[in-house]
Scaffold this motif. Sequence first.
Motif, PDB file in Angstrom:
ATOM      1  N   ASN A 184       0.821  -1.212   0.000  1.00 32.83           N
ATOM      2  CA  ASN A 184       0.000   0.000   0.000  1.00 32.83           C
ATOM      3  C   ASN A 184       0.849   1.254   0.000  1.00 32.83           C
ATOM      4  O   ASN A 184       0.605   2.202  -0.742  1.00 32.83           O
ATOM      5  CB  ASN A 184      -0.932   0.014   1.221  1.00 32.83           C
ATOM      6  N   TRP A 185       1.888   1.236   0.822  1.00 31.63           N
ATOM      7  CA  TRP A 185       2.763   2.407   0.928  1.00 31.63           C
ATOM      8  C   TRP A 185       3.442   2.704  -0.396  1.00 31.63           C
ATOM      9  O   TRP A 185       3.505   3.839  -0.856  1.00 31.63           O
ATOM     10  CB  TRP A 185       3.803   2.120   2.010  1.00 31.63           C
TER      11      TRP A 185
ATOM     12  N   ASN B  84       2.485   1.887  -3.321  1.00 28.91           N
ATOM     13  CA  ASN B  84       1.535   2.375  -4.308  1.00 28.91           C
ATOM     14  C   ASN B  84       1.187   3.825  -4.084  1.00 28.91           C
ATOM     15  O   ASN B  84       1.081   4.609  -5.016  1.00 28.91           O
ATOM     16  CB  ASN B  84       0.247   1.550  -4.258  1.00 28.91           C
ATOM     17  N   GLU B  85       1.030   4.197  -2.795  1.00 32.85           N
ATOM     18  CA  GLU B  85       0.614   5.568  -2.495  1.00 32.85           C
ATOM     19  C   GLU B  85       1.739   6.550  -2.703  1.00 32.85           C
ATOM     20  O   GLU B  85       1.614   7.522  -3.422  1.00 32.85           O
ATOM     21  CB  GLU B  85       0.174   5.662  -1.030  1.00 32.85           C
ATOM     22  N   ILE B  86       2.844   6.312  -1.995  1.00 35.14           N
ATOM     23  CA  ILE B  86       3.843   7.375  -1.856  1.00 35.14           C
ATOM     24  C   ILE B  86       4.790   7.431  -3.031  1.00 35.14           C
ATOM     25  O   ILE B  86       5.017   8.476  -3.619  1.00 35.14           O
ATOM     26  CB  ILE B  86       4.630   7.167  -0.547  1.00 35.14           C
TER      27      ILE B  86
END
Lengths: 400, 418
Positions: free
Chosen positions: A164-165, A167-169
Amino acid sequence: MPTVAGRRSSLAVDPSAEIGVAATPRKGRLRSDNALTESPMRKSPRFCTQGSPNCLVKVNVEKCVKTLKNFSRSAQEKKLSENLLEKQIWDPRVDVGQLRAVKEALHVSTAPTTVVCREDEQNRISDFCKKCVQQEKAGSLYVCGCPGTGKSLSMEKVKEILVNWANEILGQSHPQKKPDRSSSCLQVLRNIYSQKQPPCTKMMLVIADELDYLITKDCAVLHDLFMLTTMPFSKCILLGIANAIDLADRFIPKLQSLNCKPMVITFRAYSKDQIITILQERLRELPYSVFQPQALELCARRVAAASGDMRKALSVCRSAIEMLEAERRDPISTLSLSLLEKIEDQRKPAACDTVKNQLNNMVRIDHVAAALSKTFKSPVVDTIQSLPQHQQVRFSRNIV
Amino acid sequence: MGCLNPAEQAKIILRSRISTPSFVFSFFSQSPDSNHSKLKYIISSSVTEACNNSVLLLGPRGCGKVAVLEIVLEELLKEHPDMISVIRLNGLLHCDNNCALKEIARQLCLEHHLMFSKMASYDDNSQFLLSMLRECGLAHKTIVFVLDEFDLFTQGKQRLLYSLLDAMQSITSQAVVVGVSCRLDADQLLEKRVRSRFSHRKLLFLPPSREDLQRLVEHILLLPTDSSLPNDYVAAFNAKLLNILADEKFKGIIDTLCYSDSSVGYLLRFLFSAICHMDMNSGFLSVENFKSALPSIQRQPKLEALKDCSVLELYILVCMKRLEVKELELCNFNSIMKEYKSIHDTFQTSDYYARNVCLRAFEHLLERALISFEDNKGHGQSTEFRPVKLLISWHELHQGLKSHRSCPVRSIFQKSKI
């Protein structure tokens, strides 16, 4: 004979509760109305004089009660008992689905939505991985701990967090996870990592569970795996999981000479408070209270003293629920209620009738005590008692 | 079958009952607290609630572990057809992990009508197992793994056990692992991580108590009233049987049996033998049948060997005994011959044989294992000089002499104060 059909036939079902059977147990449903209107079965306190396991359990229960009486009521206990009164009443006789939901919540294979008591370790691992990804450097990490301490579970959560990280950041293509135990094209990987690569190549996260199965006589596989991270242009983050604390030192001493020993994170065995917290977390999702607070505490204390293994605690709790179920089915061979009523009177002098009725349907200390003795007892004593005479004489000769 | 008289029919019925474990052990399944109901509850809750479980059945041999498991599985297969498939493994046959996994794959293929390939590797088989578990979990079909001789699976690396028990931890599979073992500490043999995944449920199978044994005998031997036998015969048989069971002598026989081994398997062998001794003329069982069955179950091999000895061999044994009484350090063939001569001189017997005949008898005793050499080192020396020791006790020798069919001059042996 209690069979699967027994559950349906012997339960007293009233028409208003039939609607409840169809609904899923997660919907908030006021069972307190039902429980107050119908009269619960008051069992006569009949002692079971024959079965020795019950007598043993009674003795155990008295011992447990005495030990628990000496403990001062901690803040946690007070909170537990308050929760007990706030939550709705559980009646396993009426709703079969409730029982199933409870057992499922306590099953080992059900992964909880939030992993409690391991936040510190998870943060350390995810920080390490994030640092590696940001600096585009390779690294290795070794996770060790006794069985049942939540290593694999935490790794799954860390994996999700990282995906998730990333993908987001970072906004780049996310790091691919390869759950291989060993690479089949070692040479290819070595070639890739010894050359400089274009800057946007993906980082590879390798999670190797049960690492000690890879130990061979010359430890070649382990060596190669960890050496991949030491190569000059390596982009591999290796997370190894095993039980032994000194695996890195014993089997891959070469890494120390190269000054790239893996970081070691130890998952310590659960303490009593942690076990209680985890069990409560699992039961929090249910809209009714199942366990008496003292019962949970007894289970947690015993398991924490023995091994700190969470699977064992869950198994004991499920066993205790089965004892309750068996008791509901067959009220003759149960322990005396008067003993427990005595306990309840001493602890809660102002207990009203409804509370007592609630407590009758919950998993009590005696259920947990019986489940604990079944789990921890060795069958040797029973077997010696039932040996034929010849063998007993021979046996006693050896002892004398 | 109509031409057989009722006695023979009864014999056939009783013998077939004893040979069917499900009939015998269904007697123990009647109480609600029995192992049968607990096991059935565990497996049926897995089937209906789709949860995984593992259980270990422990107990000495002959106490009905596999029999009760088979009864439970049969009942569950009848109750939930097509929802259970059973995979059976045996520790004696499939001790190697590869072999065991191959066998699992083969049985799964057989069950689900798939083609089994013998060339599949370990990896292929384990992938197949995991995908089958997933598929059966989705289809709500429970797989029951029965591991006989569970303690033999714990040798080596325990890979099979780890993979099976680890599969129990995943939510997609629906399976039960039942281990059967005669070692009480079978779960201590597991590795730490395998033991952590095992759910610590153990069912202990113990030999029945004295009262339960009595009731079991009744259950087996009472003829059913609804069979094809004539009613008056059945009533007479049952009445006579109840008399026998209440008899003190019968109770004594059962007690003697229970002193050495009180497991159900042992009792069944005894009953079978007793029924074979049933008198065909009267058509009823009697206490003598049971009495005559007892020696065939509790045999004394040394006494039987003594009964077959010749007189010279008995002399040699008695000489060895006398030497032992005199506490002489060395006892070999030469010293035995000296003692033999001294007996002959003292008691003036007519049985005096030449040395080579005695040597032949001595060698025969060695072959029968009634005597043996003290140590295995002196292979170079001849038989006459190596020290020997007796392998039977005084009491056995005395009994053997008494029961020998043609032991002459017993008084001599008695006078020599054995």
